[in-house]
Design a protein around this motif. Structure first.
Motif, PDB file in Angstrom:
ATOM      1  N   ARG A   1       8.757   5.616  -5.952  1.00 10.41           N
ATOM      2  CA  ARG A   1       8.319   6.513  -4.823  1.00 10.41           C
ATOM      3  C   ARG A   1       7.992   5.525  -4.090  1.00 10.41           C
ATOM      4  NH1 ARG A   1       3.204   7.609  -8.348  1.00 10.41           N
ATOM      5  NH2 ARG A   1       3.388   5.373  -8.030  1.00 10.41           N
ATOM      6  N   GLY A   2       7.689   6.376  -2.684  1.00 10.14           N
ATOM      7  CA  GLY A   2       7.373   5.801  -0.657  1.00 10.14           C
ATOM      8  C   GLY A   2       9.055   5.828  -0.562  1.00 10.14           C
TER       9      GLY A   2
ATOM     10  N   GLU B   1      -1.832  -1.207  -9.215  1.00  8.11           N
ATOM     11  CA  GLU B   1      -1.260  -0.874  -7.931  1.00  8.11           C
ATOM     12  C   GLU B   1      -2.969  -1.250  -7.036  1.00  8.11           C
ATOM     13  OE1 GLU B   1      -1.502   4.350  -6.957  1.00  8.11           O
ATOM     14  OE2 GLU B   1       0.238   3.293  -8.303  1.00  8.11           O
TER      15      GLU B   1
ATOM     16  N   HIS C   1       2.909   3.597   1.100  1.00  6.01           N
ATOM     17  CA  HIS C   1       2.512   4.383  -0.077  1.00  6.01           C
ATOM     18  C   HIS C   1       2.463   2.701  -1.357  1.00  6.01           C
ATOM     19  CE1 HIS C   1       3.918   6.010  -3.900  1.00  6.01           C
ATOM     20  NE2 HIS C   1       3.784   7.310  -3.325  1.00  6.01           N
TER      21      HIS C   1
ATOM     22  N   ASP D   1       7.880   6.182   3.487  1.00  6.54           N
ATOM     23  CA  ASP D   1       6.458   5.936   3.760  1.00  6.54           C
ATOM     24  C   ASP D   1       5.883   4.396   2.907  1.00  6.54           C
ATOM     25  OD1 ASP D   1       3.611   6.287   3.327  1.00  6.54           O
ATOM     26  OD2 ASP D   1       3.736   7.516   2.040  1.00  6.54           O
TER      27      ASP D   1
ATOM     28  N   ASP E   1       3.360   2.163  -3.790  1.00 10.29           N
ATOM     29  CA  ASP E   1       5.129   2.394  -5.048  1.00 10.29           C
ATOM     30  C   ASP E   1       6.189   1.804  -4.185  1.00 10.29           C
ATOM     31  OD1 ASP E   1       6.391   1.698  -7.521  1.00 10.29           O
ATOM     32  OD2 ASP E   1       6.564   3.528  -7.370  1.00 10.29           O
ATOM     33  N   THR E   2       5.597   2.071  -2.462  1.00  6.26           N
ATOM     34  CA  THR E   2       7.339   1.780  -1.784  1.00  6.26           C
ATOM     35  C   THR E   2       7.608   0.269  -2.503  1.00  6.26           C
ATOM     36  OG1 THR E   2       8.113   2.195   0.438  1.00  6.26           O
ATOM     37  CG2 THR E   2       6.201   0.103   0.142  1.00  6.26           C
TER      38      THR E   2
END
Length: 273
Positions: free
Chosen positions: A42-43, A170, A92, A89, A94-95
């Motif tokens: 993600r990201g 995270e 984020h 992003d 989880d980039t």
């Protein structure tokens, strides 16, 4: 000083066609190993493999000249790569991010820098072996082992334990009291662990991602064992030996881990007589 360098970057079995999320880059007197992280993708539309390649190349370019401090060079590289995908992003959690190891050999000194769990080990002959690893990442490695102990890879219990570790990651990543990885903030480069050694004593050195160093981290090997394998089989042979250990423990009961196999990158340098 004449240095012979060899590099192996081997994707985990089953990742064919998906891209290795490790990357290594070699210069005449410099080596960079990047272990990319981005658990759910993600990201960022580019992906972890792209980020690892870009960061390895940018870091090598920044530090290869020899006059830039390694932490400053890594900070510059992180900023350069962030600028390449500002439309993603980058805030984020989880980039794409990465652990990074850098070794640079100069006329008088050997400089090392470890951010997260890329291991750097130098053999100084009569002065012995010296390992440089970010201790924040080592603490997390212990957490992983304890959190997954007794859970077979592929079971619901293992998946639940991994999910718990990911949630903890995270909240702790790039925060005080947690651990530090390269992502979009250049300042984390100055959180890395650095050490300098006299180049006159250098005999051999290795820089490797945790996909290759975990047998040492787990106590299965010593670094002397790893160097013996490197001397006889080279970087690719060392990774093959790691794969043999993984195959002998497919459920992760002897050596608890997130997945059966991981990408593995090994750079091996040897000073020629």
């Amino acid at each position: 000083m004449i240095v012979e360098a060899a590099l192996a970057c081997v994707p985990a079995p089953g990742r064919a066609g998906k891209g290795c999320e490790d990357h290594g880059a070699l210069g005449p007197s410099t080596v960079v190993v990047v272990d990319g992280v981005g658990l759910l993708g993600r990201g960022c539309r580019h992906g972890v493999a792209w980020y690892a390649r870009q960061l390895a190349s940018a870091t090598l370019a920044a530090v290869a000249g020899g006059d830039v401090p390694l932490a400053d060079g890594l900070a510059s590289a992180i900023a350069t790569v962030a600028a390449c995908h500002r439309d993603c992003d980058l805030a984020h959690p989880d980039t794409p991010s990465a652990a990074v190891g850098v070794l640079r050999i100069g006329a008088d000194s050997v400089e090392t820098l470890s951010l997260a769990d890329v291991a750097i080990v130098v053999d100084l002959g009569t002065d012995g072996l010296h390992a440089v690893v970010d201790r924040h990442a080592e603490a997390r490695a212990g957490l992983v082992g304890a959190g997954l102990a007794g859970h077979r890879i592929g079971t619901a219990a293992h998946a639940a334990a991994v999910a718990g570790l990911l949630a903890e990651r995270e909240t702790a990543c790039n925060r005080p009291g947690g651990f530090w990885v390269a992502a979009a903030d250049p300042d984390v480069a100055h959180r890395a662990t650095a050490a300098t050694f006299p180049s006159a004593g250098l005999r051999r050195a290795v820089v490797c991602s945790d996909g290759a160093s975990w047998p040492v981290d787990s106590g299965e090997w010593t670094w002397s064992d790893a160097f013996a394998r490197l001397a006889s089989r080279g970087p690719g042979g060392l990774v093959a030996a790691v794969r043999e250990l993984e195959a002998a423990d497919p459920d992760g009961l002897r050596h608890p881990r997130v997945k059966r196999h991981d990408d593995a990158t090994v750079a091996y340098l040897r000073v020629l007589p």
